[in-house]
Design an enzyme around this catalytic site. Structure first.
Site: not given
Ligand code: 5GP
Ligand code: ZN
Length: 136
Positions: A95, A101
């Site tokens: 994460q 999310h």
């Molecule tokens: P995690 O690694 O926390 O499960 O996923 C975070 C996701 O958020 C990643 O796939 C990254 O590309 C996406 N992400 C991070 N910052 C932003 C943003 O400002 N806008 C959007 N649309 N996606 C984001």
């Protein structure tokens, strides 16, 4: 229920613009800025919960219902053949944004992505021990 300096709070509540695929009073579904495949989307609750450990039961149910609705629509519109639903909790688990999310990742033939893990060897005794550790 918002948290200051949380980027997904700002996106979910429309303070920062995003490519929105769906919105209602509780959720916003947006396109991921660093997509694994074409159409990679994120379901964001409008209220701030860091992760699944904090997510209320009712909201967890709503997330899955919305995921189903979105993948049915996206499958039809994008012509993808499969979907991975990914949901990371904790930095150790990958994460990077600490606002709950769920990733909706469309899968296409030969899309070059691989979402998975390396299966480990485990004995029957170990499985039994783990089961006993978890089950009351
Ligand atoms: P995690 O690694 O926390 O499960 O996923 C975070 C996701 O958020 C990643 O796939 C990254 O590309 C996406 N992400 C991070 N910052 C932003 C943003 O400002 N806008 C959007 N649309 N996606 C984001
Ligand atoms: Zn937040």
């Amino acid at each position: 229920m918002r948290e200051n300096n949380c980027i997904f709070c700002k996106i979910a509540n429309g303070e920062i613009s995003s490519r929105t695929l769906y919105e209602d009073d509780k959720f916003r579904v947006i396109l991921d800025l660093g997509p694994a495949t074409k159409g990679h989307a994120l379901i964001l609750p409008k209220d701030h919960y860091s992760d699944l450990f904090e997510l209320p039961e009712e909201c967890a149910g709503d997330v899955m219902k919305l995921a189903r609705k979105m993948v049915l629509k996206m499958k039809e519109k994008l012509g993808c053949e499969g979907f991975n639903l990914v949901q990371n909790n904790g930095d150790l688990a990958g994460q990077t944004v600490f606002h709950f999310h769920m990733h909706l990742i469309p899968r296409y033939r030969a899309d070059g992505q691989k979402i998975g893990w390396k299966p480990q060897e485990v004995s029957g005794e170990e499985l039994e021990e783990i089961k006993n550790q978890i089950v009351d």
